[in-house]
Design a protein around this motif. Structure first.
Motif, short mmCIF file in Angstrom:
data_model
loop_
_atom_site.label_atom_id
_atom_site.label_comp_id
_atom_site.label_asym_id
_atom_site.label_seq_id
_atom_site.Cartn_x
_atom_site.Cartn_y
_atom_site.Cartn_z
N THR A 41 0.86 -1.18 0.00
CA THR A 41 0.00 0.00 0.00
C THR A 41 0.89 1.23 0.00
N ASP A 42 0.30 2.39 -0.13
CA ASP A 42 1.06 3.64 -0.08
C ASP A 42 0.94 4.26 1.30
N GLY A 43 1.27 3.51 2.32
CA GLY A 43 1.28 4.09 3.66
C GLY A 43 0.43 3.35 4.67
N SER A 44 -0.88 3.49 4.59
CA SER A 44 -1.72 2.91 5.64
C SER A 44 -1.93 1.42 5.41
N ALA A 45 -2.39 0.77 6.46
CA ALA A 45 -2.62 -0.67 6.41
C ALA A 45 -3.80 -0.99 5.49
N GLY A 46 -3.73 -2.13 4.84
CA GLY A 46 -4.82 -2.57 3.99
C GLY A 46 -6.06 -2.89 4.80
N ILE A 47 -7.22 -2.61 4.22
CA ILE A 47 -8.48 -2.94 4.91
C ILE A 47 -9.15 -4.16 4.28
N GLU A 48 -8.67 -4.57 3.10
CA GLU A 48 -9.22 -5.75 2.43
C GLU A 48 -8.20 -6.22 1.40
N ASP A 49 -8.12 -7.54 1.21
CA ASP A 49 -7.27 -8.06 0.15
C ASP A 49 -7.78 -9.43 -0.26
N GLY A 50 -7.36 -9.86 -1.44
CA GLY A 50 -7.76 -11.16 -1.96
C GLY A 50 -7.45 -11.28 -3.43
N MET A 51 -8.14 -12.21 -4.10
CA MET A 51 -7.93 -12.46 -5.52
C MET A 51 -9.09 -11.86 -6.31
N VAL A 52 -8.76 -11.22 -7.43
CA VAL A 52 -9.77 -10.69 -8.34
C VAL A 52 -10.28 -11.82 -9.24
N GLY A 53 -9.40 -12.48 -9.97
CA GLY A 53 -9.76 -13.61 -10.81
C GLY A 53 -10.07 -13.25 -12.25
N GLU A 54 -10.05 -14.28 -13.08
CA GLU A 54 -10.25 -14.09 -14.51
C GLU A 54 -11.61 -13.50 -14.86
N LEU A 55 -12.66 -13.95 -14.21
CA LEU A 55 -14.00 -13.46 -14.54
C LEU A 55 -14.10 -11.94 -14.38
N VAL A 56 -13.57 -11.40 -13.29
CA VAL A 56 -13.64 -9.95 -13.08
C VAL A 56 -12.79 -9.22 -14.11
N PHE A 57 -11.63 -9.78 -14.47
CA PHE A 57 -10.82 -9.15 -15.52
C PHE A 57 -11.59 -9.16 -16.84
#
Length: 133
Positions: A41-57
């Motif tokens: 991140t650019d400084g602050s802690a992440g609030i959510e993370d995971g995989m996007v996946g092929e379908l969303v792309f």
């Protein structure tokens, strides 16, 4: 159709873990996603993370971008007036990564506070896509 009831039983016992495996069932048990670590991140802690996946792309950047999807990881963090999301993505091949890059360049040019850069992740050429909103 190809494996009969035994293939169905196997798919239920070991279901798909990515949208790529749902869209391309022939990859189930054959091709695992490329593991991509959580982007910084650019400084602050992440609030959510995971995989996007092929379908969303496919939906977001078009099927040409999604077809070569190999793996990704995203992180979202808060900024002063909103949030930012960063996705590190790799294609199955360098050509596939280039197709994702071409599609992401079009997305990047259609709005403010969007960046796209090439990065190395564990020696693999990857894309880092960031958008703030």
């Amino acid at each position: 159709a190809d494996g009969g009831e035994a293939a169905l039983d196997a798919a239920i016992a070991d279901p798909p873990i990515t949208s790529e495996q749902v869209l391309h069932p022939e990859l189930l048990g054959v091709e695992a996603p490329i593991v991509v670590p959580t982007p910084p991140t650019d400084g602050s802690a992440g609030i959510e993370d995971g995989m996007v996946g092929e379908l969303v792309f496919d939906i977001w950047l078009g099927q040409a971008a999604g077809d070569g999807w190999g793996g990704d990881h995203y992180v979202t963090w808060l900024v002063d007036n909103g949030a930012c999301t960063r996705i590190d993505v790799v294609g199955d091949t360098p050509t596939d990564t280039g197709e994702v890059e071409s599609a992401a360049e079009k997305w990047m040019s259609s709005g403010d506070q969007r960046t796209l850069e090439r990065v190395q992740i564990d020696g693999v050429d990857a894309l880092r896509i960031t958008g703030c909103y």
